[in-house]
Design a protein around this motif. Structure first.
Motif, mmCIF file in Angstrom:
data_model
loop_
_atom_site.group_PDB
_atom_site.id
_atom_site.type_symbol
_atom_site.label_atom_id
_atom_site.label_comp_id
_atom_site.label_asym_id
_atom_site.label_seq_id
_atom_site.Cartn_x
_atom_site.Cartn_y
_atom_site.Cartn_z
ATOM 1 N N GLU A 120 0.828 -1.210 0.000
ATOM 2 C CA GLU A 120 0.000 0.000 0.000
ATOM 3 C C GLU A 120 0.863 1.260 0.000
ATOM 4 O O GLU A 120 0.516 2.263 -0.631
ATOM 5 N N CYS A 121 1.990 1.205 0.687
ATOM 6 C CA CYS A 121 2.917 2.338 0.706
ATOM 7 C C CYS A 121 3.467 2.596 -0.693
ATOM 8 O O CYS A 121 3.563 3.747 -1.134
ATOM 9 N N ILE A 122 3.811 1.535 -1.405
ATOM 10 C CA ILE A 122 4.306 1.669 -2.777
ATOM 11 C C ILE A 122 3.241 2.308 -3.670
ATOM 12 O O ILE A 122 3.520 3.242 -4.428
ATOM 13 N N LYS A 123 2.023 1.812 -3.571
ATOM 14 C CA LYS A 123 0.932 2.350 -4.392
ATOM 15 C C LYS A 123 0.637 3.806 -4.039
ATOM 16 O O LYS A 123 0.537 4.665 -4.923
ATOM 17 N N ASP A 124 0.502 4.094 -2.758
ATOM 18 C CA ASP A 124 0.093 5.436 -2.330
ATOM 19 C C ASP A 124 1.121 6.495 -2.682
ATOM 20 O O ASP A 124 0.780 7.676 -2.841
ATOM 21 N N ASN A 125 2.392 6.094 -2.790
ATOM 22 C CA ASN A 125 3.453 7.044 -3.123
ATOM 23 C C ASN A 125 3.840 7.007 -4.597
ATOM 24 O O ASN A 125 4.848 7.598 -4.991
ATOM 25 N N HIS A 126 3.022 6.309 -5.398
ATOM 26 C CA HIS A 126 3.199 6.295 -6.855
ATOM 27 C C HIS A 126 4.615 5.845 -7.250
ATOM 28 O O HIS A 126 5.304 6.496 -8.033
ATOM 29 N N VAL A 127 5.029 4.729 -6.670
ATOM 30 C CA VAL A 127 6.355 4.170 -6.938
ATOM 31 C C VAL A 127 6.234 3.055 -7.973
ATOM 32 O O VAL A 127 5.371 2.184 -7.858
ATOM 33 N N TRP A 128 7.093 3.092 -8.969
ATOM 34 C CA TRP A 128 7.172 2.019 -9.959
ATOM 35 C C TRP A 128 7.985 0.852 -9.393
ATOM 36 O O TRP A 128 8.984 1.064 -8.690
ATOM 37 N N ILE A 129 7.598 -0.364 -9.736
ATOM 38 C CA ILE A 129 8.422 -1.540 -9.491
ATOM 39 C C ILE A 129 9.020 -1.964 -10.833
ATOM 40 O O ILE A 129 8.297 -2.223 -11.790
ATOM 41 N N SER A 130 10.339 -2.015 -10.902
ATOM 42 C CA SER A 130 11.037 -2.441 -12.117
ATOM 43 C C SER A 130 11.643 -3.819 -11.847
ATOM 44 O O SER A 130 12.573 -3.953 -11.038
ATOM 45 N N ILE A 131 11.107 -4.832 -12.501
ATOM 46 C CA ILE A 131 11.473 -6.225 -12.210
ATOM 47 C C ILE A 131 12.459 -6.744 -13.241
ATOM 48 O O ILE A 131 12.193 -6.717 -14.446
ATOM 49 N N SER A 132 13.593 -7.229 -12.766
ATOM 50 C CA SER A 132 14.546 -7.925 -13.625
ATOM 51 C C SER A 132 14.190 -9.408 -13.579
ATOM 52 O O SER A 132 14.360 -10.067 -12.550
ATOM 53 N N GLU A 133 13.687 -9.932 -14.697
ATOM 54 C CA GLU A 133 13.161 -11.292 -14.708
ATOM 55 C C GLU A 133 14.272 -12.301 -15.017
ATOM 56 O O GLU A 133 14.434 -12.763 -16.139
#
Length: 363
Positions: A214-227
């Motif tokens: 929820e903290c990630i979403k509320d602060n508009h943070v992108w998740i960049s995943i190295s697959e």
């Protein structure tokens, strides 16, 4: 809202394809702006800037080179444009809800001296430990950095520039740090107009508490995943979790992550061609700034492996220049650049004890 694309070239076509096909916004597209072309492009009219200078809709700068895009942005602002975006094309986006958020950088804060991106470890060690890691994470101990010290670095880099477009929290593996919520909230407050990213291998996402998601979403943070290969086995679960919380994310797909580059040669006269894999990866760490992560962490590398690769070029943040002067310095080659080579290997993890040959070649 009506949309113009600045740049009737390949990147403009890519932006057009996304707008028409993935975002279903064909009805919004007015045409292209290009100062060097006329007629039509992709069946849309090409306008000169003076023909559309009173345009009230969105304008998308579809130019790859940041310096050119920055100049165009300044020109558009002088002409009175209000809604200007720089098209970035994030390859691994899986939701197509808002083109201007998901594929672009908002240019409203582009004034003065602008830093394209900066990155900072919030954890030096990693849970995956890849051979060829440009951050040398496998050799770092599993210890937590001091939060106040890292935040001090952010405050200092903020003072050097009028705007930072992208700020990356990484490592190592950033989700190993139990204080990640504090980092997110504090850095978002310090950099309200920057794009924040967490760069991760994704393996810990399914274990994250609800509060962190929820903290990630509320602060508009992108998740960049190295697959990487282990991530591939869990990628559907990872995507489901991020989608459930409506978190923005991109995936650097597995087929692009199976080749690594041993980043260094111990010799200046290597048989491998020189290359730069970190040309815009400005790094801050422990009160210092450097043009790339390899340079920032090379002193630790030298100590660990008893090598003598050049370390000059790392600067004390509090003492270094500001704005455009600092940008010019960060673009200059340093002695370590003569040791950065192209030497691809298949992705794999280090053994229990990392070896020098996991990160460097000797010929």
């Amino acid at each position: 809202m009506e949309t113009l694309i600045y740049g009737a070239g390949n990147n403009g076509k890519l932006a057009l394809d996304l707008l028409e096909n993935d975002y279903k916004l064909k009805q919004n597209i007015v045409g292209f702006v290009d100062m060097n072309k006329s007629g039509k492009y992709q069946d849309y009219p090409i306008f000169k800037l003076e023909e559309v200078k009173h345009f009230k809709g969105m304008i998308v700068i579809a130019i790859v080179d940041f310096e050119i895009a920055k100049d165009i942005c300044g020109l558009l602002k002088k002409e009175g444009f209000k809604h200007i975006f720089w098209f970035q094309f994030k390859r691994g986006v899986t939701r197509f809800e808002n083109f201007f958020i998901e594929q672009c950088s908002d240019c409203k804060a582009w004034t003065g001296s602008i830093l394209q991106q900066v990155e900072m470890h919030i954890m030096d060690s990693c849970n995956l430990n890849c051979r060829g890691c440009a951050h040398f994470s496998p050799i770092f101990p599993n210890t937590l950095p001091e939060l106040s010290s890292r935040l001090s670095d952010v405050k200092m880099i903020k003072e050097k520039f009028s705007h930072i477009i992208k700020f990356y929290l990484l490592g190592g593996e950033p989700f190993l740090n139990p204080e990640i919520n504090k980092y997110i909230c504090e850095i978002r407050e310090l950099l309200p107009d920057s794009e924040l990213y967490i760069v991760t291998n994704g393996l810990l996402i399914e274990k994250l508490p609800k509060e962190t998601l929820e903290c990630i979403k509320d602060n508009h943070v992108w998740i960049s995943i190295s697959e990487y290969k282990p991530t591939s086995k869990k990628i559907h679960t990872i995507c489901d979790i991020l989608n459930k919380y409506k978190i923005l994310f991109e995936i650097r797909r597995a087929k692009d992550r199976q080749k690594f580059c041993l980043p260094l040669s111990l010799s200046e006269e290597s048989k491998y061609p020189r290359t730069c894999i970190s040309s815009i990866c400005v790094t801050i760490w422990n009160g210092k700034i450097s043009r790339c992560p390899q340079l920032m962490y090379i002193s630790y590398f030298n100590t660990y492996f008893n090598t003598h690769l050049p370390e000059s070029g790392v600067m004390e943040l509090k003492n270094c220049a500001t704005g455009d002067d600092l940008l010019a310095i960060l673009k200059e080659d340093v002695p370590l650049c003569r040791h950065c080579v192209k030497n691809e290997i298949e992705w794999e993890i280090c053994g229990r004890t990392p070896k020098l040959e996991d990160f460097a070649v000797n010929d």
